[in-house]
Design a protein around this motif. Structure first.
Motif, short mmCIF file in Angstrom:
data_model
loop_
_atom_site.label_atom_id
_atom_site.label_comp_id
_atom_site.label_asym_id
_atom_site.label_seq_id
_atom_site.Cartn_x
_atom_site.Cartn_y
_atom_site.Cartn_z
N GLY A 76 0.47 -29.14 62.02
CA GLY A 76 1.27 -30.32 61.10
C GLY A 76 2.79 -29.88 60.81
O GLY A 76 3.05 -30.36 59.64
N ALA A 77 3.10 -28.89 61.20
CA ALA A 77 4.53 -28.18 60.59
C ALA A 77 5.58 -28.58 61.69
O ALA A 77 5.35 -28.55 62.79
CB ALA A 77 4.37 -26.46 60.51
N PRO A 78 6.88 -28.83 60.97
CA PRO A 78 7.90 -28.92 62.12
C PRO A 78 8.65 -27.66 62.82
O PRO A 78 8.25 -26.64 62.26
CB PRO A 78 9.28 -29.47 61.16
CG PRO A 78 8.83 -28.97 59.92
CD PRO A 78 7.27 -28.70 59.83
N VAL A 79 9.11 -27.67 63.98
CA VAL A 79 9.45 -26.40 64.49
C VAL A 79 10.96 -26.87 64.76
O VAL A 79 11.43 -27.64 65.15
CB VAL A 79 8.83 -26.43 65.95
CG1 VAL A 79 9.43 -25.11 66.92
CG2 VAL A 79 7.47 -26.20 65.74
N LEU A 80 11.84 -25.71 64.87
CA LEU A 80 13.32 -25.69 64.85
C LEU A 80 13.37 -24.90 66.15
O LEU A 80 13.24 -23.86 66.18
CB LEU A 80 13.96 -24.92 63.54
CG LEU A 80 15.36 -24.92 63.74
CD1 LEU A 80 16.26 -26.03 63.62
CD2 LEU A 80 15.90 -24.11 62.53
N ILE A 81 14.16 -25.52 66.85
CA ILE A 81 14.95 -24.74 68.22
C ILE A 81 16.45 -24.75 68.16
O ILE A 81 17.17 -25.86 68.14
CB ILE A 81 14.49 -25.42 69.63
CG1 ILE A 81 12.80 -25.47 69.62
CG2 ILE A 81 14.80 -24.89 70.75
CD1 ILE A 81 12.49 -27.04 69.03
N GLN A 82 16.97 -23.50 68.00
CA GLN A 82 18.27 -23.21 67.96
C GLN A 82 18.90 -22.95 69.45
O GLN A 82 18.32 -22.06 70.13
CB GLN A 82 18.63 -22.18 67.19
CG GLN A 82 20.16 -22.03 67.03
CD GLN A 82 20.80 -20.85 66.29
OE1 GLN A 82 20.56 -19.72 66.99
NE2 GLN A 82 20.94 -20.76 64.93
N VAL A 83 19.91 -23.84 69.85
CA VAL A 83 20.49 -23.65 71.30
C VAL A 83 22.02 -23.48 70.88
O VAL A 83 22.61 -24.65 70.29
CB VAL A 83 20.18 -25.33 72.04
CG1 VAL A 83 20.75 -25.07 73.30
CG2 VAL A 83 18.73 -25.38 72.12
N PRO A 84 22.54 -22.46 71.60
CA PRO A 84 23.96 -22.46 71.29
C PRO A 84 25.06 -23.25 71.74
O PRO A 84 25.92 -23.56 71.39
CB PRO A 84 24.06 -21.05 72.11
CG PRO A 84 22.81 -20.35 72.45
CD PRO A 84 21.91 -21.53 72.40
#
Length: 636
Positions: free
Chosen positions: A353-361
């Protein structure tokens, strides 16, 4: 009198007579109009004197534009220091320092100053850092400590800086804090409102406020009704009375470097101000620049950071996976363009139930495409710019000139099929939506920046610098396409990569996985694994000393037509031992770039020599200008 002229040979005070009717209004710091070379131009009164050393006849100033003293003696002295360091003119610096006048804002009655701030400041969170408590005690005592602060992951840095500013205010002195962008400014503004108990004690200076409102807030500072100023880079010149603290957050962000002559950096402006006004200074961030490390190693500042034990309680769990370690047997991971390890980290966080961050350059959909058969990069037939694909069923177009290229054929093999060479944030979000069909996917970037997201199962695809906050922190952070940072031909490429990664990793929950898709043996990745920006900064600084790169040396970049650059160098009396490097082609057609390198101790002599040479060309009325940048961020 300082006249508003960009010509280097006119960068000096001029004497004017003050007519009797303007004697009361024409005080130091006021705006005036004067006749200069037959034209009516703007100027500032620097000082009033009973006589003049000028042997000729003095002209009278034409009129006092405003009796408001907007240029204080200390800001004038700071502007002169900045102009001399960056080989610029005082008038250029004053254009950055003082916003344009708005008569309506001046005519409004001044705001009543708030009562003295005497409330107790909660500085307990600073005790988590070695020397943090001592830093606050020194501010409370009215002393001038200087610190390089490395913030813990997950730290509420606006609250920490607000507490430091409030401590300075409670001691009877002002404070000035500079941040890179509007999002950081909004967070810091909210933190100060909480700490100070409401508005009145501080103002936020930013171009986003609009010309009239910005000038109104500037006047509140100049008139002494606001003692704390926060803002973006131009706020570094704000006329805060009895300044006790200057601070800058994330000094490695290139937004701190002004793009107008003489191209000063906010960090250097604040450090010069700390020296001139004998006040405290804090350089803070999740990462650390080589410039900040140099402040520590030279003894100018102390290091304020957490112990390894305290760091372990706050830091996420960083793991690496190489670009080639993709498990093709996992169809869902392959569809999401993720290595299996990253896919599992995202899945587990979402299931919890947690958010996920995806960093894309890279932003956009496919910002670069290539031939699907021979892998030759696709280029525009008109300007040779890179072709990009704006959407799944869109037409390729040039990123430079914007021309569509629906009929593009590979110049090497003649085929027409294209494949992705670089994948952008929107394409990544599209692929993640297919891999996690029951999970909402949100994007944060140039087209729309998210401020925050709820602490629930959500995939957030963000470009660097646009990462939102998550309630309770992100359950996992994925750092994709690390090669885009690490393959940049840039002196600061490694430092910048780590700064971006730390900013994203710091948003993760303690112990949450941070997966970086990169070779674990790389220096920057090793620093991330250890969560040790100080180690990399010390290493970077040592390498730059050995190679002769900033900040270990001073470098000036001269850009312009070849003949103009050569003329300026021939007129410059460079300090002994100065090296001239180049030329190399510049971005603008027909221009070249030369670098002049000297020791740190000879930096002011170099700036003076270049400014004097520019003044000599100005007297000759040379047609082609030469752009002079001292210590530019980009040396290419």
């Amino acid at each position: 009198m300082c006249v508003d002229s960009p010509l280097p040979h006119l960068d000096r005070p001029f004497d004017y007579q003050v007519p009797a009717e303007a004697a009361a209004a024409a005080q130091p710091g006021t705006r005036v109009k004067v006749r200069f070379s037959g034209q009516l131009i703007d100027g500032f009164v620097l000082e009033r004197a009973a006589g003049s050393d000028h042997e000729g006849k003095l002209s009278f100033l034409d009129k006092v534009v405003s009796p408001e003293p907007v240029l204080t003696p200390r800001v004038a002295r700071l502007a002169r220091e900045v102009a001399d360091r960056y080989a610029g003119t005082l008038s250029d610096v004053l254009r950055l320092a003082i916003p344009p006048r708005h008569a309506r804002a001046e005519a409004a009655p001044p705001a009543e100053p708030p009562p003295p701030f005497t409330a107790a400041v909660d500085g307990l969170a600073w005790h988590r850092y070695v020397a943090g408590a001592a830093l606050l005690r020194a501010l409370a005592d009215g002393r001038a400590p200087r610190a390089v602060w490395t913030a813990l992951p997950g730290e509420d840095w606006p609250a920490r800086l607000a507490a430091a500013a409030a401590t300075s205010l409670a001691a009877g002195r002002g404070a000035l804090i500079v941040v890179a962008d509007a999002r950081d400014l909004d967070r810091l503004d909210a933190a100060l409102l909480r700490v100070l108990g409401g508005p009145g004690h501080h103002v936020a200076l930013s171009a986003a406020a609009g010309p009239s409102e910005r000038y109104k807030r500037f006047l509140a500072v100049a008139r002494g009704s606001a003692r704390i100023v926060i803002g973006t880079r131009a706020a570094a010149f704000a006329p805060v009375a009895d300044l006790g603290l200057v601070a800058i957050w994330d000094d490695g962000d290139d937004l701190h470097s002004d793009q107008r002559a003489p191209y000063p950096h906010a960090r250097q402006v604040l450090l010069a101000r700390a020296e001139l006004e004998h006040c405290a200074a804090i350089v803070g961030g999740f990462g650390r620049t080589a410039e900040a490390q140099q402040l520590i190693e030279t003894g100018w500042a102390i290091e304020v950071g957490a112990t390894r034990e305290e760091l372990r309680r706050s830091m996420p769990r960083v793991v690496t996976v190489g670009e080639q370690e993709r498990a093709r047997d996992n169809a869902q991971a392959a569809a999401a363009r993720l290595p299996t390890l990253a896919w599992r980290a995202a899945r587990d966080a979402l299931n919890a139930g947690a958010p996920v961050l995806i960093q894309v350059p890279r932003r956009g959909y496919l910002p670069a495409v290539a031939c699907a058969d021979c892998f030759t990069p696709a280029r525009c037939a008109v300007c040779s710019g890179p072709l990009a694909l704006p959407a799944a069923h869109g037409v390729p177009s040039c990123r430079w000139c914007g021309r569509p290229a629906a009929d593009h054929a590979c110049p090497q093999c003649g085929r027409r099929r294209l494949r992705a060479a670089v994948v952008g944030a929107r394409r990544t979000a599209e692929e993640l939506a297919r891999a996690f069909p029951d999970t909402p996917v949100r994007t944060s970037g140039r087209d729309g920046i998210l401020t925050s997201v709820p602490g629930e199962a959500t995939l957030v695809v963000s470009t660097p610098g646009a990462e939102p906050l998550a309630d309770g922190g992100f359950g996992a952070v994925l750092l994709l396409d690390a090669w885009a940072f690490l393959t940049r031909a840039d002196l600061r490429g490694t430092e910048e990569a780590l700064r971006r990664w730390f900013a994203a990793a710091a948003l993760a929950r303690p112990g949450a996985p941070v997966v970086v898709v990169a070779d674990g043996g790389l220096v920057a990745v090793q620093a991330l694994l250890r969560f040790d920006p100080a180690w990399l900064a010390a290493r970077e600084l040592a390498e730059r000393r050995e190679l002769g790169f900033p900040p270990a040396v001073r470098i000036a970049a001269l850009t312009g037509p070849p003949a103009a650059v050569a003329e300026l160098l021939s007129l410059a009396e460079l300090p002994p031992g100065a090296e001239v490097l180049g030329p190399v082609p510049a971005a603008e057609e027909g221009h070249e770039r030369m670098l002049v390198r000297t020791t740190r101790s000879a930096g002011k002599a170099l700036a003076l020599a270049l400014k004097t040479a520019a003044g000599a060309r100005s007297v000759r009325k040379a047609a082609d200008p030469v752009k002079i940048q001292v210590d530019p961020l980009d040396l290419l």
